[in-house]
Design a protein around this motif. Structure first.
Motif, PDB file in Angstrom:
ATOM      1  N   GLY A  37     -58.194 -27.800  39.046  1.00 39.50           N
ATOM      2  CA  GLY A  37     -59.267 -28.469  39.763  1.00 39.50           C
ATOM      3  C   GLY A  37     -59.413 -27.944  41.179  1.00 39.50           C
ATOM      4  O   GLY A  37     -60.524 -27.727  41.669  1.00 39.50           O
ATOM      5  N   ALA A  38     -58.284 -27.719  41.855  1.00 36.16           N
ATOM      6  CA  ALA A  38     -58.316 -27.195  43.222  1.00 36.16           C
ATOM      7  C   ALA A  38     -58.890 -25.788  43.247  1.00 36.16           C
ATOM      8  O   ALA A  38     -59.645 -25.420  44.153  1.00 36.16           O
ATOM      9  CB  ALA A  38     -56.908 -27.215  43.815  1.00 36.16           C
ATOM     10  N   TYR A  39     -58.543 -24.992  42.237  1.00 31.31           N
ATOM     11  CA  TYR A  39     -59.029 -23.616  42.171  1.00 31.31           C
ATOM     12  C   TYR A  39     -60.544 -23.579  41.986  1.00 31.31           C
ATOM     13  O   TYR A  39     -61.256 -22.845  42.664  1.00 31.31           O
ATOM     14  CB  TYR A  39     -58.335 -22.890  41.016  1.00 31.31           C
ATOM     15  N   VAL A  40     -61.045 -24.397  41.047  1.00 29.46           N
ATOM     16  CA  VAL A  40     -62.480 -24.432  40.794  1.00 29.46           C
ATOM     17  C   VAL A  40     -63.238 -24.974  42.008  1.00 29.46           C
ATOM     18  O   VAL A  40     -64.298 -24.479  42.375  1.00 29.46           O
ATOM     19  CB  VAL A  40     -62.785 -25.272  39.533  1.00 29.46           C
ATOM     20  N   GLN A  41     -62.670 -25.998  42.646  1.00 31.70           N
ATOM     21  CA  GLN A  41     -63.307 -26.547  43.845  1.00 31.70           C
ATOM     22  C   GLN A  41     -63.350 -25.508  44.960  1.00 31.70           C
ATOM     23  O   GLN A  41     -64.365 -25.351  45.642  1.00 31.70           O
ATOM     24  CB  GLN A  41     -62.558 -27.788  44.312  1.00 31.70           C
ATOM     25  N   GLN A  82     -66.408 -25.388  32.974  1.00 36.09           N
ATOM     26  CA  GLN A  82     -65.663 -26.346  33.788  1.00 36.09           C
ATOM     27  C   GLN A  82     -66.672 -27.061  34.688  1.00 36.09           C
ATOM     28  O   GLN A  82     -67.285 -26.454  35.561  1.00 36.09           O
ATOM     29  CB  GLN A  82     -64.624 -25.622  34.649  1.00 36.09           C
ATOM     30  N   VAL A  83     -66.887 -28.360  34.458  1.00 31.75           N
ATOM     31  CA  VAL A  83     -67.817 -29.131  35.275  1.00 31.75           C
ATOM     32  C   VAL A  83     -67.114 -29.497  36.580  1.00 31.75           C
ATOM     33  O   VAL A  83     -66.039 -30.097  36.572  1.00 31.75           O
ATOM     34  CB  VAL A  83     -68.284 -30.401  34.550  1.00 31.75           C
ATOM     35  N   ALA A  84     -67.727 -29.119  37.693  1.00 28.37           N
ATOM     36  CA  ALA A  84     -67.119 -29.383  38.997  1.00 28.37           C
ATOM     37  C   ALA A  84     -67.665 -30.648  39.636  1.00 28.37           C
ATOM     38  O   ALA A  84     -66.935 -31.393  40.299  1.00 28.37           O
ATOM     39  CB  ALA A  84     -67.340 -28.192  39.930  1.00 28.37           C
ATOM     40  N   HIS A  91     -72.470 -20.361  19.540  1.00 30.59           N
ATOM     41  CA  HIS A  91     -71.015 -20.259  19.439  1.00 30.59           C
ATOM     42  C   HIS A  91     -70.353 -21.513  19.986  1.00 30.59           C
ATOM     43  O   HIS A  91     -70.878 -22.171  20.880  1.00 30.59           O
ATOM     44  CB  HIS A  91     -70.518 -19.035  20.207  1.00 30.59           C
ATOM     45  N   GLN A  92     -69.203 -21.818  19.453  1.00 37.00           N
ATOM     46  CA  GLN A  92     -68.462 -22.976  19.930  1.00 37.00           C
ATOM     47  C   GLN A  92     -68.151 -22.831  21.412  1.00 37.00           C
ATOM     48  O   GLN A  92     -67.888 -21.743  21.908  1.00 37.00           O
ATOM     49  CB  GLN A  92     -67.168 -23.143  19.145  1.00 37.00           C
ATOM     50  N   ALA A  93     -68.197 -23.952  22.123  1.00 31.54           N
ATOM     51  CA  ALA A  93     -67.900 -23.955  23.549  1.00 31.54           C
ATOM     52  C   ALA A  93     -66.851 -25.006  23.850  1.00 31.54           C
ATOM     53  O   ALA A  93     -66.783 -26.055  23.201  1.00 31.54           O
ATOM     54  CB  ALA A  93     -69.164 -24.224  24.360  1.00 31.54           C
ATOM     55  N   TRP A  94     -66.013 -24.701  24.829  1.00 27.45           N
ATOM     56  CA  TRP A  94     -65.012 -25.642  25.325  1.00 27.45           C
ATOM     57  C   TRP A  94     -65.477 -26.148  26.684  1.00 27.45           C
ATOM     58  O   TRP A  94     -65.885 -25.361  27.549  1.00 27.45           O
ATOM     59  CB  TRP A  94     -63.647 -24.978  25.444  1.00 27.45           C
ATOM     60  N   ILE A  95     -65.432 -27.464  26.863  1.00 34.38           N
ATOM     61  CA  ILE A  95     -65.929 -28.086  28.088  1.00 34.38           C
ATOM     62  C   ILE A  95     -64.805 -28.872  28.734  1.00 34.38           C
ATOM     63  O   ILE A  95     -64.097 -29.642  28.065  1.00 34.38           O
ATOM     64  CB  ILE A  95     -67.125 -29.015  27.796  1.00 34.38           C
ATOM     65  N   SER A  96     -64.645 -28.687  30.047  1.00 28.07           N
ATOM     66  CA  SER A  96     -63.626 -29.407  30.801  1.00 28.07           C
ATOM     67  C   SER A  96     -64.287 -30.108  31.978  1.00 28.07           C
ATOM     68  O   SER A  96     -65.067 -29.501  32.716  1.00 28.07           O
ATOM     69  CB  SER A  96     -62.554 -28.432  31.310  1.00 28.07           C
ATOM     70  N   ALA A  97     -64.002 -31.395  32.131  1.00 29.85           N
ATOM     71  CA  ALA A  97     -64.476 -32.170  33.278  1.00 29.85           C
ATOM     72  C   ALA A  97     -63.283 -32.963  33.787  1.00 29.85           C
ATOM     73  O   ALA A  97     -62.827 -33.908  33.138  1.00 29.85           O
ATOM     74  CB  ALA A  97     -65.615 -33.098  32.875  1.00 29.85           C
ATOM     75  N   ARG A  98     -62.751 -32.508  34.946  1.00 29.94           N
ATOM     76  CA  ARG A  98     -61.482 -33.052  35.431  1.00 29.94           C
ATOM     77  C   ARG A  98     -60.443 -32.910  34.313  1.00 29.94           C
ATOM     78  O   ARG A  98     -60.265 -31.833  33.789  1.00 29.94           O
ATOM     79  CB  ARG A  98     -61.670 -34.484  35.929  1.00 29.94           C
ATOM     80  N   ALA A  99     -59.780 -34.001  33.933  1.00 25.00           N
ATOM     81  CA  ALA A  99     -58.743 -33.857  32.904  1.00 25.00           C
ATOM     82  C   ALA A  99     -59.282 -34.054  31.490  1.00 25.00           C
ATOM     83  O   ALA A  99     -58.530 -33.953  30.524  1.00 25.00           O
ATOM     84  CB  ALA A  99     -57.604 -34.858  33.157  1.00 25.00           C
ATOM     85  N   LEU A 100     -60.581 -34.328  31.356  1.00 23.44           N
ATOM     86  CA  LEU A 100     -61.181 -34.502  30.031  1.00 23.44           C
ATOM     87  C   LEU A 100     -61.524 -33.143  29.444  1.00 23.44           C
ATOM     88  O   LEU A 100     -62.145 -32.307  30.096  1.00 23.44           O
ATOM     89  CB  LEU A 100     -62.449 -35.352  30.142  1.00 23.44           C
ATOM     90  N   LYS A 101     -61.136 -32.922  28.189  1.00 16.06           N
ATOM     91  CA  LYS A 101     -61.398 -31.654  27.515  1.00 16.06           C
ATOM     92  C   LYS A 101     -62.101 -31.912  26.186  1.00 16.06           C
ATOM     93  O   LYS A 101     -61.677 -32.741  25.386  1.00 16.06           O
ATOM     94  CB  LYS A 101     -60.095 -30.891  27.312  1.00 16.06           C
TER      95      LYS A 101
END
Length: 317
Positions: free
Chosen positions: A49-53, A148-150, A161-171
């Motif tokens: 999260g810190a890296y993406v922010q 990765q949703v910021a 194609h299949q996609a992986w989505i991350s929002a904070r700790a939700l995957k």
């Protein structure tokens, strides 16, 4: 032995993230540096999260006006060779069980100002809509598409194609799905309009089906929990998705909820003078960027008055 305070720990994490973002932009990381970065990202979900922010801040202030904004619709394809692309290990490391992809293309789409209509992108055949004051980091390889949703609200139609989505700790993971995902305070709201998605919860995968809205908890690094869910009717789904086309549709909505919708898009904020007026109901379809049309309609339909002040529009009786 004294333990570091959460504040000190957060500042160190932020400093480490800034270091890696700047280093990766300045030059190619060596193999040892790449391994060190991946190990740091895997050590704690908060590091990702810190890296993406840090990446979002760096790119927002970074001297780069992405070519994405000049296309209609813009395509998430690499910018010119004058800027280095960030490596995807930051996002890939955030998903348990996913190995680091090779030959990746990374982008950060950010709508960091008000008075902006939602922007549409095409990402590997998938349609993405980024709302104003929102940001998302996209990483793709031949085998993996990761978002990765910021911040804010992102809409996506997964078509190929299949996609992986991350929002904070939700995957989450999905294929042939249409959804919005929104970060709102301590909650993550997933509006799933079509298709199915997998909620990746530790070692378990939960299948969630459309059409429904799901509310998840989102507190720091704590594992997200499903708070509540309810079915989306056809009319409600159309209203929910109207923002993607730059519209706000009100269906017997309170003035308070309507004002909250418009306030997302403007530095000038609408205020209501009384609780009684805030609960009055209004219906109609409005252009997100034409707030004066909304103000005039409210004044006419509710028989109230308006007053313009510096960065304020006040509704009163």
């Amino acid at each position: 032995m004294l333990q570091p305070s959460p504040v000190a720990d957060g500042k160190k994490r932020q400093a480490d993230a800034t270091h890696w973002v700047a280093l990766a932009d300045a030059r190619d990381l060596s193999e040892n540096e790449q391994q060190t970065l991946v190990a740091w990202l895997n050590a704690d979900d908060r590091n990702l999260g810190a890296y993406v922010q840090a990446k979002s801040v760096y790119q927002a202030l970074n001297y780069r006006n992405s070519s994405l904004s000049k296309l209609n619709p813009p395509s998430l394809t690499p910018p010119g060779p004058s800027r280095r692309l960030f490596m995807s290990s930051a996002v890939a490391a955030g998903f348990a069980g996913l190995c680091l992809p090779q030959k990746v293309q990374d982008h950060f789409a950010m709508r960091h100002r008000g008075r902006q209509a939602p922007q549409h992108y095409v990402w590997n055949g998938n349609r993405v809509t980024v709302d104003a004051r929102s940001g998302a980091y996209f990483s793709s390889s031949k085998t993996k598409n990761i978002m990765q949703v910021a911040d804010g609200r992102i809409g996506m139609e997964i078509r190929r194609h299949q996609a992986w989505i991350s929002a904070r700790a939700l995957k989450l993971a999905g294929k042939d799905a249409d959804f919005d995902i929104k970060l709102e305070g301590q909650k993550i709201i997933l509006s799933l309009y079509a298709g199915t998605m997998s909620w990746l919860d530790d070692a378990q995968h939960h299948t969630i089906k459309s059409p429904q809205i799901f509310h998840f908890s989102s507190k720091d690094n704590i594992r997200p929990e499903l708070i509540k869910s309810h079915t989306l009717t056809g009319d409600t789904a159309l209203i929910q998705q109207a923002w993607r086309n730059g519209q706000i549709i009100l269906n017997n909505s309170t003035l308070q909820s309507a004002v909250e919708e418009f306030n997302q898009y403007y530095d000038t904020q609408c205020l209501i003078s009384s609780n009684r007026l805030s609960q009055r109901k209004i219906s109609g379809s409005f252009d997100i960027l034409k707030i004066n049309d909304f103000v005039q309609s409210v004044s006419f339909l509710l028989g109230c008055k308006t007053r313009y002040e510096k960065r304020k529009i006040i509704f009163y009786v």
